[in-house]
Design a protein around this motif. Sequence first.
Motif, short mmCIF file in Angstrom:
data_model
loop_
_atom_site.label_atom_id
_atom_site.label_comp_id
_atom_site.label_asym_id
_atom_site.label_seq_id
_atom_site.Cartn_x
_atom_site.Cartn_y
_atom_site.Cartn_z
N PHE A 137 40.12 39.61 49.03
CA PHE A 137 39.55 38.45 49.73
C PHE A 137 39.83 37.17 48.96
O PHE A 137 40.19 36.14 49.55
CB PHE A 137 38.03 38.66 49.92
N VAL A 138 39.69 37.21 47.65
CA VAL A 138 39.96 36.03 46.82
C VAL A 138 41.41 35.61 46.99
O VAL A 138 41.72 34.42 47.12
CB VAL A 138 39.61 36.30 45.35
N TRP A 139 42.33 36.54 47.02
CA TRP A 139 43.74 36.23 47.19
C TRP A 139 44.00 35.61 48.57
O TRP A 139 44.75 34.64 48.69
CB TRP A 139 44.62 37.47 47.03
N ILE A 140 43.35 36.16 49.60
CA ILE A 140 43.54 35.62 50.95
C ILE A 140 43.04 34.19 51.02
O ILE A 140 43.70 33.29 51.56
CB ILE A 140 42.83 36.51 52.01
N VAL A 141 41.87 33.93 50.44
CA VAL A 141 41.31 32.57 50.45
C VAL A 141 42.23 31.63 49.67
O VAL A 141 42.50 30.50 50.11
CB VAL A 141 39.88 32.58 49.88
N VAL A 145 44.10 28.38 51.21
CA VAL A 145 43.92 27.02 50.70
C VAL A 145 45.27 26.40 50.40
O VAL A 145 45.53 25.24 50.73
CB VAL A 145 43.01 27.03 49.45
N VAL A 146 46.15 27.17 49.78
CA VAL A 146 47.48 26.66 49.47
C VAL A 146 48.22 26.34 50.77
O VAL A 146 48.87 25.29 50.89
CB VAL A 146 48.27 27.67 48.59
N GLY A 147 48.12 27.22 51.75
CA GLY A 147 48.80 26.99 53.03
C GLY A 147 48.26 25.76 53.74
O GLY A 147 49.02 24.96 54.28
N MET A 148 46.93 25.63 53.77
CA MET A 148 46.33 24.48 54.42
C MET A 148 46.71 23.19 53.69
O MET A 148 46.93 22.16 54.34
CB MET A 148 44.80 24.63 54.46
N ALA A 150 49.46 22.67 52.10
CA ALA A 150 50.86 22.40 52.44
C ALA A 150 50.95 21.77 53.82
O ALA A 150 51.71 20.81 54.04
CB ALA A 150 51.67 23.67 52.36
N VAL A 151 50.20 22.29 54.80
CA VAL A 151 50.23 21.76 56.17
C VAL A 151 49.71 20.33 56.14
O VAL A 151 50.28 19.42 56.79
CB VAL A 151 49.41 22.66 57.12
N THR A 152 48.62 20.09 55.42
CA THR A 152 48.05 18.75 55.35
C THR A 152 49.03 17.79 54.70
O THR A 152 49.22 16.65 55.17
CB THR A 152 46.73 18.79 54.54
N PHE A 153 49.68 18.23 53.64
CA PHE A 153 50.65 17.38 52.96
C PHE A 153 51.79 17.00 53.89
O PHE A 153 52.21 15.86 53.94
CB PHE A 153 51.17 18.11 51.71
N MET A 154 52.27 17.98 54.64
CA MET A 154 53.38 17.73 55.55
C MET A 154 52.95 16.76 56.66
O MET A 154 53.72 15.89 57.08
CB MET A 154 53.88 19.03 56.16
N ALA A 155 51.73 16.94 57.14
CA ALA A 155 51.26 16.07 58.21
C ALA A 155 51.13 14.64 57.71
O ALA A 155 51.53 13.69 58.41
CB ALA A 155 49.91 16.59 58.75
N VAL A 156 50.55 14.47 56.54
CA VAL A 156 50.41 13.12 55.98
C VAL A 156 51.77 12.50 55.73
O VAL A 156 51.99 11.32 55.98
CB VAL A 156 49.57 13.17 54.69
N ARG A 157 52.66 13.25 55.32
CA ARG A 157 54.01 12.75 55.00
C ARG A 157 54.72 12.33 56.30
O ARG A 157 55.41 11.30 56.31
CB ARG A 157 54.80 13.85 54.29
N SER A 158 54.57 13.11 57.31
CA SER A 158 55.25 12.75 58.57
C SER A 158 54.59 11.51 59.20
O SER A 158 55.26 10.72 59.85
CB SER A 158 55.27 13.92 59.53
#
Length: 162
Positions: A137-141, A145-148, A150-158
Amino acid sequence: MGGSSSSSAAKNYNTNVSGQNAIQGDNLGVAISGVNGSTINATVTDHNAVNRSFDLADNSMSKSFEFAEESLNAVTEAQQDAMQAQAVQSSESMQMLQGLAGNQAEQNAKSIKALKELAQKKRDQESGGNESAQQTFVWIVALSVVGMSAVTFMAVRSINNV
């Protein structure tokens, strides 16, 4: 009153000559008798005994020095052989110890791994198997978090690039 004096002197020379000679004990010397008024020329020799004794002493010393030198050489050779044998034995012993140390390290690593596995099983048994599930569970979380991020970073960048 006149007187007269007179003196007389008489000299007597006695020479005793006897042709007898008496020697008691071992007759190892020279006895000369009945030679009154004679000239005796005697040559005495040791039959080269003194020179031979010097030769014997010289020969004995030479043999003693040869024996001492041979003895020292034998001791030196024996010592070198012993040191060589000790060096070989020490080298073999060190190789054996290195092998034992390597085997012991490997065995220790296996023992630690087995203890770790036993401890993990014991912990899983005590927690009802939830420990492994909790780690998953800790690994999934963490990955979420890392995936989210990355998505947030990409969105802000675009948004900034528009």
